[in-house]
Write a protein that holds these residues in place. Structure first.
Motif, short mmCIF file in Angstrom:
data_model
loop_
_atom_site.label_atom_id
_atom_site.label_comp_id
_atom_site.label_asym_id
_atom_site.label_seq_id
_atom_site.Cartn_x
_atom_site.Cartn_y
_atom_site.Cartn_z
N ILE A 72 43.67 99.25 26.40
CA ILE A 72 44.22 97.93 26.11
C ILE A 72 43.19 97.11 25.33
O ILE A 72 42.01 97.47 25.27
N ALA A 73 43.68 96.03 24.76
CA ALA A 73 42.83 95.09 24.04
C ALA A 73 42.93 93.74 24.72
O ALA A 73 44.03 93.27 25.00
N VAL A 74 41.79 93.13 25.00
CA VAL A 74 41.77 91.79 25.60
C VAL A 74 40.92 90.88 24.73
O VAL A 74 39.80 91.23 24.34
N GLY A 75 41.46 89.71 24.42
CA GLY A 75 40.74 88.76 23.59
C GLY A 75 39.51 88.23 24.30
O GLY A 75 39.58 87.86 25.47
N ILE A 76 38.39 88.21 23.59
CA ILE A 76 37.16 87.66 24.18
C ILE A 76 36.62 86.47 23.38
O ILE A 76 35.77 85.74 23.88
N GLU A 77 37.13 86.28 22.17
CA GLU A 77 36.69 85.12 21.37
C GLU A 77 37.76 84.80 20.34
O GLU A 77 38.26 85.69 19.67
N LEU A 78 38.12 83.53 20.26
CA LEU A 78 39.09 83.07 19.27
C LEU A 78 38.58 81.76 18.70
O LEU A 78 38.16 80.87 19.44
N ASN A 79 38.60 81.64 17.38
CA ASN A 79 38.35 80.34 16.77
C ASN A 79 39.39 80.13 15.69
O ASN A 79 39.94 81.09 15.15
N ALA A 80 39.69 78.87 15.43
CA ALA A 80 40.73 78.55 14.46
C ALA A 80 40.37 77.27 13.72
O ALA A 80 39.91 76.31 14.33
N THR A 81 40.58 77.30 12.43
CA THR A 81 40.44 76.12 11.59
C THR A 81 41.82 75.75 11.09
O THR A 81 42.52 76.58 10.52
N HIS A 82 42.22 74.51 11.33
CA HIS A 82 43.53 74.03 10.92
C HIS A 82 43.37 73.26 9.61
O HIS A 82 42.70 72.24 9.56
N ARG A 117 51.66 78.22 1.90
CA ARG A 117 50.48 77.35 2.01
C ARG A 117 49.77 77.67 3.31
O ARG A 117 50.40 77.77 4.36
N ARG A 118 48.45 77.83 3.23
CA ARG A 118 47.66 78.18 4.40
C ARG A 118 47.57 76.98 5.34
O ARG A 118 47.12 75.92 4.95
N LEU A 119 48.01 77.20 6.57
CA LEU A 119 47.95 76.18 7.60
C LEU A 119 46.74 76.36 8.50
O LEU A 119 46.15 75.38 8.96
N CYS A 120 46.40 77.61 8.76
CA CYS A 120 45.36 77.90 9.74
C CYS A 120 44.68 79.22 9.39
O CYS A 120 45.35 80.17 8.96
N THR A 121 43.38 79.26 9.57
CA THR A 121 42.63 80.51 9.47
C THR A 121 41.94 80.71 10.81
O THR A 121 41.24 79.81 11.29
N ALA A 122 42.18 81.86 11.43
CA ALA A 122 41.60 82.14 12.74
C ALA A 122 40.87 83.47 12.71
O ALA A 122 41.11 84.31 11.84
N ARG A 123 39.96 83.64 13.66
CA ARG A 123 39.29 84.92 13.85
C ARG A 123 39.35 85.25 15.33
O ARG A 123 39.08 84.40 16.17
#
Length: 134
Positions: A72-82, A117-123
């Protein structure tokens, strides 16, 4: 909302409640859509947290596909620029692999409106591990 092969049914998840539809899932890329309606903040704009949910969903699905059977995959870090927001319509998220390792997978997720149009860029970085559910 679409169930994804190899994953439990999605009908009782946040994914379903937000109206997310999964269009494509592969280790290198995942694509999905989400309505703006029902996912807004009090000012009538798409909620930034909704964009983050879409981003984490798509990155996690791609990471799970990369992890393979029995893992399985579990998220350990998320960031987002709006960058901007939307008031109506449907947004589309596309997750693209940045790193596909044996224990970690990282994705860049771009959320766009119907006019591209780009609304959000996340990693998102996910830890890949054995499935311990019994």
């Amino acid at each position: 909302m679409t169930d994804v092969d190899g994953l439990p049914p999605l009908d009782q998840t946040l994914i379903a409640r937000m109206g997310i539809t999964i269009l494509e899932v592969a280790p290198e890329r995942a694509v999905g859509t989400m309505p703006v309606d029902g996912n807004t903040q009090p000012y009538g704009l798409l909620h930034g947290g909704a964009s983050a949910v879409l981003a984490e969903t798509l990155g996690s699905f791609a990471a799970a596909a990369h992890a393979g059977p029995g893992r399985i995959a579990v998220g350990i870090e998320l960031n987002a620029t709006h960058h901007r927001s939307a008031r109506e319509g449907t947004v589309t998220g596309t997750a693209r692999a940045v790193h596909l390792g044996s224990t970690l997978a990282t994705y860049e997720i771009v959320v766009e409106d119907s006019e591209s149009r780009r609304l959000c860029t996340a990693r998102l970085t996910c830890m890949l591990m054995d499935d311990r559910r019994s």
